[in-house]
Every structure is written in structure tokens, then in C-alpha cells.
Design a protein around this motif. Sequence first.
Motif, short mmCIF file in Angstrom:
data_model
loop_
_atom_site.label_atom_id
_atom_site.label_comp_id
_atom_site.label_asym_id
_atom_site.label_seq_id
_atom_site.Cartn_x
_atom_site.Cartn_y
_atom_site.Cartn_z
N LEU B 15 0.84 -1.20 0.00
CA LEU B 15 0.00 0.00 0.00
C LEU B 15 0.88 1.25 0.00
CD1 LEU B 15 -2.92 0.98 0.15
CD2 LEU B 15 -2.67 1.09 2.63
N ARG B 16 1.97 1.20 0.75
CA ARG B 16 2.89 2.34 0.78
C ARG B 16 3.41 2.63 -0.62
NH1 ARG B 16 6.31 0.15 5.95
NH2 ARG B 16 4.74 0.63 7.52
N VAL B 17 3.87 1.58 -1.29
CA VAL B 17 4.44 1.75 -2.64
C VAL B 17 3.40 2.40 -3.55
CG1 VAL B 17 5.21 0.50 -4.68
CG2 VAL B 17 6.09 -0.13 -2.42
N GLN B 18 2.20 1.85 -3.50
CA GLN B 18 1.12 2.34 -4.35
C GLN B 18 0.83 3.82 -4.11
OE1 GLN B 18 -2.93 0.71 -3.77
NE2 GLN B 18 -2.06 -1.05 -4.86
N ALA B 19 0.78 4.18 -2.81
CA ALA B 19 0.36 5.54 -2.46
C ALA B 19 1.51 6.55 -2.55
CB ALA B 19 -0.25 5.55 -1.06
N LEU B 20 2.74 6.05 -2.50
CA LEU B 20 3.88 6.98 -2.56
C LEU B 20 4.14 7.41 -4.01
CD1 LEU B 20 6.39 5.28 -0.09
CD2 LEU B 20 5.49 7.61 0.14
N LEU B 21 3.93 6.48 -4.93
CA LEU B 21 4.26 6.75 -6.34
C LEU B 21 3.05 7.27 -7.10
CD1 LEU B 21 6.52 3.66 -7.05
CD2 LEU B 21 7.22 5.99 -6.40
N ASP B 22 3.31 7.81 -8.27
CA ASP B 22 2.20 8.26 -9.12
C ASP B 22 1.30 7.06 -9.41
OD1 ASP B 22 3.66 10.54 -9.02
OD2 ASP B 22 4.24 10.57 -11.15
N PRO B 23 -0.02 7.29 -9.38
CA PRO B 23 -0.96 6.17 -9.52
C PRO B 23 -0.66 5.32 -10.75
CG PRO B 23 -2.13 8.19 -8.98
CD PRO B 23 -0.69 8.57 -9.18
N GLY B 24 -0.57 4.03 -10.52
CA GLY B 24 -0.43 3.09 -11.63
C GLY B 24 0.94 3.06 -12.27
N SER B 25 1.90 3.79 -11.72
CA SER B 25 3.19 3.88 -12.41
C SER B 25 4.16 2.78 -12.01
CB SER B 25 3.83 5.25 -12.13
OG SER B 25 4.25 5.33 -10.78
N PHE B 26 3.83 2.04 -10.97
CA PHE B 26 4.83 1.10 -10.44
C PHE B 26 4.84 -0.21 -11.21
CE2 PHE B 26 6.09 -2.20 -7.28
CZ PHE B 26 7.40 -1.77 -7.10
N SER B 27 6.03 -0.68 -11.55
CA SER B 27 6.13 -2.04 -12.05
C SER B 27 7.20 -2.77 -11.23
CB SER B 27 6.46 -2.06 -13.55
OG SER B 27 7.70 -1.44 -13.77
N GLU B 28 6.84 -3.96 -10.83
CA GLU B 28 7.66 -4.68 -9.85
C GLU B 28 8.63 -5.64 -10.52
OE1 GLU B 28 5.30 -6.41 -6.78
OE2 GLU B 28 7.02 -7.29 -5.73
N TRP B 29 9.80 -5.80 -9.90
CA TRP B 29 10.75 -6.82 -10.35
C TRP B 29 10.74 -7.97 -9.35
CZ3 TRP B 29 14.47 -2.19 -10.07
CH2 TRP B 29 14.24 -1.32 -11.17
N VAL B 30 10.87 -9.18 -9.85
CA VAL B 30 10.87 -10.37 -9.00
C VAL B 30 9.68 -10.32 -8.03
CG1 VAL B 30 12.40 -11.99 -7.83
CG2 VAL B 30 13.39 -10.02 -8.99
N GLY B 31 8.52 -10.12 -8.58
CA GLY B 31 7.31 -9.98 -7.76
C GLY B 31 6.86 -11.31 -7.18
N PRO B 32 5.82 -11.27 -6.39
CA PRO B 32 5.38 -12.48 -5.68
C PRO B 32 4.94 -13.61 -6.60
CG PRO B 32 3.86 -10.63 -5.34
CD PRO B 32 5.05 -10.08 -6.04
#
Lengths: 552, 304
Positions: B15-32
Motif C-alpha cells: 500500500l505504501r508503494v502504491q500511495a507513494l508513487l504516481d498512480p499506476g506507475s509502479f512495475s515490480e521486479w521479481v514480484g510475488p
Amino acid sequence: MDALQPIRTWNHEALRRQARLERSMPFSRGKAVATRDMVSLLEALLEPGDRVCLEGNNQKQADFLAESLAACSPQRVHDLHLVQSVLALPAHIELFEKGIARRLDFSFAGPQAHRLARLVQSRSIEIGAIHTYLELFGRYFIDLTPQVCMVAAQAADAGGNLYLGANTEDTPVIVEATAFKSGIVIAQVNEQLERLPRVDIPASWVDFFVVAPTPNHIEPLFTRDPRHITEIQVLMAMMAIKGIYAEYGVERLNHGIGFDTAAIELLLPTYGESLGLKGKIARYWALNPHPTLIPAIEAGFVERVHSFGSEVGMEAYVAARPDVFFTGADGSLRSNRAFCQTAGLYACDLFIGSTLQIDLEGNSSTATLGRITGFGGAPNMGSDARGRRHASAAWLKAGQEKNGGQTSVRGQKLVVQTVETWREPGHPAFVERLDAWQLKQDMGMALPPIMIYGDDVSHIVTEEGIANLLLCRSPEEREQAIRGVAGYTPVGMARDRALVENLRDRGIIRRPVDMGIDVRDATRDLLAARSIKDLVRASGGLYQPPKQFRNW
Amino acid sequence: MRGLAQSYREALARLRVQALLDPGSFSEWVGPTQRVTSPHLAALEAPVSFDDGVIVGQGLLHAHPVIMIAQEGQFNGGAVGEVHGAKIRGALLRAVRDKPGAVLLCIDSGGVRLHEANAGLIAISEIMRALFAVQEAGIPVIALIGGACGAFGGMGIVARLCDVIIISEEGRIGLSGPEVIETVKGVEEFDSRDRALVWRITGGKIRRTLGEATLLVDDDIAAFRAAAGEMVGARSLFLKKRGLNPTTSSLQTLQAAQQQLGARAELDAEIRDGQVLWSRMGLGDQVSLMSPEQFNRRLEALES
């Protein structure tokens, strides 16, 4: 006209009182008693078999007097009959272990519940009955009038006038019953003052006072740290506000002291406000000054609060909000358990509280095996006052629902139980049979200790939804309505799916989604305070929490 | 329908990652979904987490590309194990290659994961080395500290290596945690259950007072985002103002840090509680009750 008829005396009690006072003269100077003389004074004035009230409430305890009584010689003082609200102190139990007291009529035994049960099992105690507060107070004036009462006050002046401070609690009703029936009133005070801030008990009702070596201990029983409120409790609070408070227009109410209801208090200024409910619900309260009520007060939700007792740390805040609280000319809170219980019973439209067990009829109990806890005030507030006459929108609507949509000759109080389906792993809140029945058998009681009678309960709120028991038309429907919100407990798993779906179609069971509540919205971010420090800030620094609640 | 701000402390890392960054901009590496989990925990039959308790990836902060690393304090106290550490190191090295505007490092960790002992310790030193490489490449590393676990042990050291630390009052920085100190040195030395004391010694306000944290913000994800945004967007401006621009002068940075430590050494050794320091500074005895805004104002007035 027969001259030989023996002359009947009509002032037997007054003469007995006089004799007691004469016997205690060597141990007092006027009304003042030195701490070292207290045991001798009690030994001199008490008589075997006396009915004695040792003031012990939820919070304030006449602890020095209790310890003095426990230090009396059982040869001189024995077989007393204690008639008091709360059995809270180890000294209270000691009285029975030593044989100083034998019989007990009481309301609540929170911290001593376990030892009390052991006393009963070893036959060291006879229990008359476990009462609600109002019942016990009532009996003070009928058949359980104390011959000697020992109360706790904040201060006395030289003449023996008493100032009770913020924690009035039971003192007025105890002193009234004792002083006006030729009894002896003994007060322990925290300090002696030249001039009292106000006189709560006049000197002519008081026989003795002692300045206790340490101030009477007060527990902050009504402080709930918002840090511990869970998201499930937030969800249940949302349902209670939207599905009950708003629907019935509940303006006058009482809350229990758990985290479930603390969550409701903290959601009023946020969620309640967003639903446009300010000024429409939760305006008048019978409630101790709960710290978690501060944000709702500051937001203008709460207009008036009358209290049973006070709460540690709330003194300055209460004094600064006299429009909301009942206060004396000195600015401090005026509480009164007897009056506030009466208000909770007759003048409130809703009671909501948590419990430990609920059975299939909706009976609820906080009794668990091996512990005799008693009731306190919840059964007074959590019962429909059958004698009530005045109407209100909430009371009428509930009455109509109970009466199949027809207007009845009376309304109905809303009595809401709010519980998570599992109290903790392995302990479901919903059970086929209450532990109270086993306790009744083990303790040889006349009745199982039921906290709230099932036929008084109007709604049950769990994380699964709300069951409206008013709308149930048969015991079977009632049972399925309860099973229908009991989730994955054995009671819930044994529900009849078709019947439960039918109840849901009829609005008897409502899931969060049926109320337009998205469970994903139920986060702690909705709470108007998430920590004790938030409460301090909301109060503008007026609330001074006790040390154990501070992290600064 | 929001009450208070969205608490940073109580939010999960995702939730922190989502709310800290611009909406929808995050792409994860080695995700779950890739389920790269800890072999050490599996060997001990301890529960694993599909992301091993850390989220790494890239996103935008006010339209500036950033690399995001966020520890999940609710999995093993955010402790660093082999996989967890490798993910952080990898993300840092990626920053050296991709040259984003900044690296955001959301620390919420008690330190090394004890189950993984040496592997965890090695991971911490690898993270440190990678962090230096990022700084060498002229990319600021911004630590965000406001989770329940704080930044302790190895991650406490890593935190202090960062160019900037944004902390909330609830955030904590330390080396040995309070419980560890109490266990080793006794309750007289440090009563770990005295929560007030713990915060007066390790909490955000005292760390800011001592100059170890750069900025104190509310326990509000939006406040963390705003503070971090200020550093990325106009980073040279903000950092220049403080004479701490690692992109132009790492020597200068080191000298400033050295100066700070010198000042620390001159503090009275008798000061064993934040409150004593605050009283001496003339901040009064109500520092704990000041809002971050009030506190920052008072402190800045003293500092200027």
C-alpha cells in the motif's frame, strides 16, 4: 387499654446507633479518626451479623477502610453480611477467608471473580444474589439497608462535610440508605481541607472520617487505546452506525466499554459525518467520560453526557467542556451511578455492548467456568424498560418492528450485542449452551448468570452482518438469524442455508454489501484517533492520560 | 470518506508503494508471482513470503522516474535474508545502470534475519556497497522511515548511509534494538517496555533534533510522498540548500557528516534522554505533544 401490655419501643435502631457511637468514643476526636485507631473503632462499633457496605465501585474503592476491616479480630467482628456493588480488592476476599464476613449480596466481582468462585466452592461464603446495580441500590432501601457503611470521598472539612470530587459513583445512594435508617456512616478521605470546593454529603449525615494514608486507588477502566482497535471492529462500527444508529435515528444512548464500541465513538466524526449524521444521531449519552469520545465531542456530535463515575486523566477536559458534562460549581465532574443507571434504563433508546458468549436464543453472558464475575450495569442499560411511557422515533420504530409492522401500545428499546464471531482462536462467541448453565450447577445458584436476556436483544452485529431479531416471527427464525451472522463458528456452520437466504431477502439478516458498505473501506484510517496521543491532540492537550497509556 | 490521513505506520508495504508513487506507475521486479522465496526459511520449515518481505521495482514520483525498494515490516519484522538482501542490492545496481531521479528506500526492519545468519550479514554489506555505487553515480538515495519496526541493526546503518532520511515521529533509528540492549545490559540501562523512553531515544523527533534525520513529517503517506517529491523534483535545490548535494560533491558531504559527528561528541555525556536535550535547547517539556509542523518550526528557528 390494658396497662399490663408491655410498652413497645419504636426507636430500637436509634438506641442501638447511640450505643455504637458511645462504644467508639475513645477512638475518635469528634468525627475525626486517626488512621491508627481505625481498627479499634471498627471493632468497637460493629456487631456480629451487621449488614455492612464497603464502598467499592468500578473505580473508586474505600481501600483503607476495607483493609482496616480485614485487620479486625475475627473474635470480635464476625459473620458480617456485606451488601456492596463490587468485590474488587484482595481485602474483600480476606474478610470471608477470616470469617469476618459470611454472607454477600453484590453486583460485580471483576478482578476477584476467580477467588470468589473458590470461596463458594469451599463453602466459605453464602451468596444472597448477584444483582444489577439498580437492583442492589433498590434493595438498600427495602431489605438490605446497611447498618454501617464505609465510603470513599475526595476530601472532608473539620466538621465532617464531604466533597466527592469527580468520582461520585455510588456514595450518595449508600449514604442516603444508611444515614436515614439509624446507621453509621464512615468516610475515608484523601485530604482534609479548610474549605471544600463544594459539599456533596452534609456533615450531619456523616459519623466518622479518616484521612487515609494513601489516596484511594482509581483504575482507568474506561480508557481504550485506539492503537488496539482492529479493522474488523471498524467494519462492525460502520455497520452499527449505518445499519442501526442512522436507520432508527438513535439520539440517546449508552455504550459498553469494549474496543468495539470505542471504534463507533471514533467513527462518528469521520464515517458518521460523511453520512450526514451530525445532529441526527448520538447526541445525548449516559456514559463515563471515555477518552475515545473526545473527537466526537470536539466535532460537535455529542451534546450532553451524564456519567456513572469519572475517568482518570479526563478531569481538565471535562472541566473545560461544561456544556457537555454535568459539573459542579467548582468545575469538576458530577457523576452519580444510581441516576445514570436510571437514565440508561429509562431515558436511552439504545444500548450497545460486547459480550463473551451468545446462545441460540440470544441470551448473552460474560460468565466463564470457574469465575463469578457478576453484572454491574449492563443488564440495566441492556434491557427493555417495560414501564417506559415516553415515545421517541427510535423506540417507536423498534416497537413497530417487533409487533409485525403494527403500532403497539408500547415501543421497544434497541439492545445491541456486537461481537466478533470468534473471540479468539478456539473460543467462538456463539455457542449452543452458555457456560453460565454449568456455572449455575457448580455454584449452586438459583439462576444462570445471564448478562442480557435474549428476549431483550434487538440486534446482533458481527463482521458477517447484522441480525435484526425484532423482525423474527418464530423461535426458529430467531435461531437461524443468529446462526446466519455466526460465521464459521460451529453454530454458524450449522445454519440452514435456504432459511438464512430467506431471512436475508426479508432484511432480517443484512450483510455489509446489503447496507452499501464496502468492506475494503473498513480501515483504521477511518478512525478519528489512532493512538492515545491523537486523543490528547484532539483535546487540545487537556486530556492527560495515565502513565501506562503514554509513549512519550 | 477518509478520517485522518492514511497512516504510513499502519500501511502494508504494498500500500505504501502504491500511495507513494504516481498512480499506476509502479512495475515490480521479481514480484510475488515468481515466488522467489527463502531457502533458509524453507529448510527450517518456517513460513515464507512470496516476495521474501521486500518489494522492488520502478515507478514515477511526480513524473520523475525512481527506483523503489520497500520492506514489509509485517513479515519477520522486515528482517534481511539472502533473497531479500539480493533483491535490494539488485535494485540498487539497476539504479547505477538506469540512472533514475532517485532511489526511494522504505526501511521497516529490525536488521538481519536471524534464521539466515551469515547470509543475512553478507547481504547487508552487499547492500552498503551497492548503495555507495549508487551515490558514486550521482543518484541520491532517500530513506523513508515510519514503519512499526523502524530501522535497526544493519538497516539502521544502511539508513545512515542514505543521502536523505525522511522520518515520522513514530519512526525509529538505532543499531541494537531496545529489547536487545535490555537483555545484554539490564533493565537499569534501558527499560524497553518504557515506550516513552524508547521513543525519546530512538524516535523520529530526537533523530531529527540530532541532525541524523533530514526531515520530520506526519504519519501520513501523502506527507512522505510530498517530502520525497520535493527532493526528486527540485533535488538540487533542496539538497544545495542544505549543502548536501552528493551529485556534485561527495567530499563535501563527508565533511558535513564529520562536522555533525564532531558536534555530537561535544554533547554532555550526562544527556541520556531526549527530554533533557530538548529542555536544554529551550523547547520545553511538551516536545512529544508537538505536531511535526510545530516541531519543525521551532527547531528550524533554533537552527537558523
